[in-house]
Design a protein around this motif. Structure first.
Motif, PDB file in Angstrom:
ATOM      1  N   GLU A 174       0.886  -1.092   0.037  1.00  0.00           N
ATOM      2  CA  GLU A 174      -0.040  -0.140  -0.008  1.00  0.00           C
ATOM      3  C   GLU A 174       1.030   1.245   0.113  1.00  0.00           C
ATOM      4  O   GLU A 174       1.940   1.205   1.029  1.00  0.00           O
ATOM      5  N   ILE A 175       0.651   2.097  -0.958  1.00  0.00           N
ATOM      6  CA  ILE A 175       1.482   3.288  -0.856  1.00  0.00           C
ATOM      7  C   ILE A 175       0.520   4.432  -0.133  1.00  0.00           C
ATOM      8  O   ILE A 175      -0.505   4.741  -0.672  1.00  0.00           O
ATOM      9  N   THR A 176       1.179   5.081   0.994  1.00  0.00           N
ATOM     10  CA  THR A 176       0.437   6.072   1.690  1.00  0.00           C
ATOM     11  C   THR A 176       1.083   7.391   1.802  1.00  0.00           C
ATOM     12  O   THR A 176       2.015   7.519   0.939  1.00  0.00           O
ATOM     13  N   GLY A 206      -4.148  -4.413   8.740  1.00  0.00           N
ATOM     14  CA  GLY A 206      -4.887  -5.379   8.947  1.00  0.00           C
ATOM     15  C   GLY A 206      -5.009  -6.565   7.842  1.00  0.00           C
ATOM     16  O   GLY A 206      -5.022  -7.578   8.478  1.00  0.00           O
ATOM     17  N   LEU A 207      -4.467  -6.003   6.794  1.00  0.00           N
ATOM     18  CA  LEU A 207      -4.375  -7.308   5.789  1.00  0.00           C
ATOM     19  C   LEU A 207      -2.998  -8.015   6.062  1.00  0.00           C
ATOM     20  O   LEU A 207      -3.056  -9.230   5.888  1.00  0.00           O
ATOM     21  N   GLY A 208      -2.261  -7.370   6.687  1.00  0.00           N
ATOM     22  CA  GLY A 208      -0.935  -8.155   7.285  1.00  0.00           C
ATOM     23  C   GLY A 208      -1.336  -9.230   8.062  1.00  0.00           C
ATOM     24  O   GLY A 208      -0.663 -10.445   8.037  1.00  0.00           O
ATOM     25  N   ALA A 218       1.944  -7.992   3.920  1.00  0.00           N
ATOM     26  CA  ALA A 218       1.296  -6.699   3.573  1.00  0.00           C
ATOM     27  C   ALA A 218       2.095  -5.762   4.163  1.00  0.00           C
ATOM     28  O   ALA A 218       2.467  -5.683   5.392  1.00  0.00           O
ATOM     29  N   VAL A 219       2.400  -4.663   3.442  1.00  0.00           N
ATOM     30  CA  VAL A 219       3.263  -3.432   4.068  1.00  0.00           C
ATOM     31  C   VAL A 219       2.828  -2.322   3.326  1.00  0.00           C
ATOM     32  O   VAL A 219       2.404  -2.096   2.009  1.00  0.00           O
ATOM     33  N   SER A 285       2.569  -5.734   8.161  1.00  0.00           N
ATOM     34  CA  SER A 285       1.684  -4.907   8.942  1.00  0.00           C
ATOM     35  C   SER A 285       2.155  -3.579   9.320  1.00  0.00           C
ATOM     36  O   SER A 285       1.515  -3.001   9.981  1.00  0.00           O
ATOM     37  N   THR A 286       3.435  -3.437   8.778  1.00  0.00           N
ATOM     38  CA  THR A 286       3.977  -2.300   9.315  1.00  0.00           C
ATOM     39  C   THR A 286       3.916  -1.103   8.152  1.00  0.00           C
ATOM     40  O   THR A 286       3.502  -1.376   7.037  1.00  0.00           O
TER      41      THR A 286
END
Length: 328
Positions: A174-176, A206-208, A218-219, A285-286
């Protein structure tokens, strides 16, 4: 002064790359959602440079230009990759349309039978109305950011994760915008931006937890101040002159702080390094930032520097005269 065209900015010579069979991600299949320009385009190009077959999605085409009034196209991203000797396919896709996303995933499944890397990069920051109190905003207009920046991510993850989790080791990125620490203590100046970007990080969190059960990761990753095509044009500077112009006291734009900016390829290299790391699950998850990943994996931006935007932004709170060059 010659301004590079959007389709050729940050160009690279294919001879600089190892043969595909010797690249770290050779044989991997990636999907970059939102690969038309900026971070998504750089991530797609860098994944391809590392040997992955990259499926690139976006809405902007030659026939249907961007509502951002930009000239970049999703076909242009794929052309850049193939011109560099990489492998890519462009898909015109509105990620607010679950049926169209499913069609893209179905084609990836038919062509490869697998998906190893998913990057959710669709943003929407261009829709932000700065400086207007929430209760005075035009709700339908401002909701464009929330829909583009978060709902697209949910639609894409829901459609793609069944294929990503078919084989162990899948990576969802995920790009945030903003580190977890920074966003926890700072309001991002706009309700919709604040909610959207913190929710994207939380989505990776959550996905992690769920992906760990099927040996996937997931990161979320945040760049610093991204020196994208849009930002360069907004400030009336170029990739050759941005540093000089930032420090030019006779100019009002770009601001002096733009001297901490980084190319989108620092983010691209972050994704590649993570995808190539057999121990990447340690980041599960981070929310990570490009500077931290650059330190961990030992890579730099295109100019050889390692911009530390978030430390610089924090330093400015205590010292408005902090020199951005000391954080590169």
């Amino acid at each position: 002064m010659n301004t590079p065209t959007p389709e050729s900015a940050h160009a690279a010579d294919p001879d600089d790359f190892a043969p595909l069979s010797q690249r770290a991600l050779s044989g991997k299949v990636a999907l970059v959602a939102g690969a038309t320009r900026g971070a998504g385009r750089a991530i797609a190009r860098d994944l391809a440079r590392a040997g992955a077959f990259v499926h690139c999605t976006g809405r902007s085409t030659h026939e249907r230009p961007s509502d951002y009034a930009r000239t970049e196209t999703i076909e242009g991203t794929a052309a850049l990759i193939t011109d560099e000797g990489g492998q890519a396919e462009a898909h015109v896709c509105d990620h607010l349309d679950p049926a169209r996303i499913s069609q893209v995933i179905g084609q990836i499944e038919a062509d490869h039978g697998r998906l190893d890397i998913l990057v959710n990069d669709i943003g929407g920051e261009a829709y932000v109305e700065w400086g207007t109190p929430f209760w005075e905003t035009e709700l339908d207009t401002e909701m464009r950011l929330f829909r583009a920046g978060l709902l697209t991510h949910l639609h894409t993850a829901h459609a793609a994760l069944p294929l990503l989790t078919r084989n162990p080791g899948g990576l969802h990125v995920e790009i945030t915008d903003g580190t977890a620490e920074f966003n926890a203590g700072h309001y991002r100046e706009n309700i919709f931006l604040d909610l959207t970007k913190t929710a994207v990080s939380r989505l990776a969190f959550g996905l992690g937890h769920e992906l760990a059960k099927v040996e996937a990761t997931a990161v979320a990753i945040t760049p610093g101040w991204l020196r994208s095509e849009m930002m360069l044009d907004h400030f009336g500077t170029t990739e050759d002159d941005w540093m000089r112009d930032s420090l030019d006291e006779t100019r009002t734009e770009p601001p002096r702080d733009f001297a901490i900016s980084e190319t989108p390829h620092l983010l691209g290299r972050s994704v590649v390094a993570l995808a190539a790391d057999p121990d990447r699950h340690s980041f599960n998850s981070t929310t990570q930032d490009t500077h931290g990943l650059a330190l961990h994996y030992g890579f730099n931006d295109l100019d050889g520097s390692r911009p530390d935007s978030w430390s610089f932004i924090t330093a400015l709170e205590n010292d408005p005269a902090a020199d951005p060059r000391e954080f590169r």
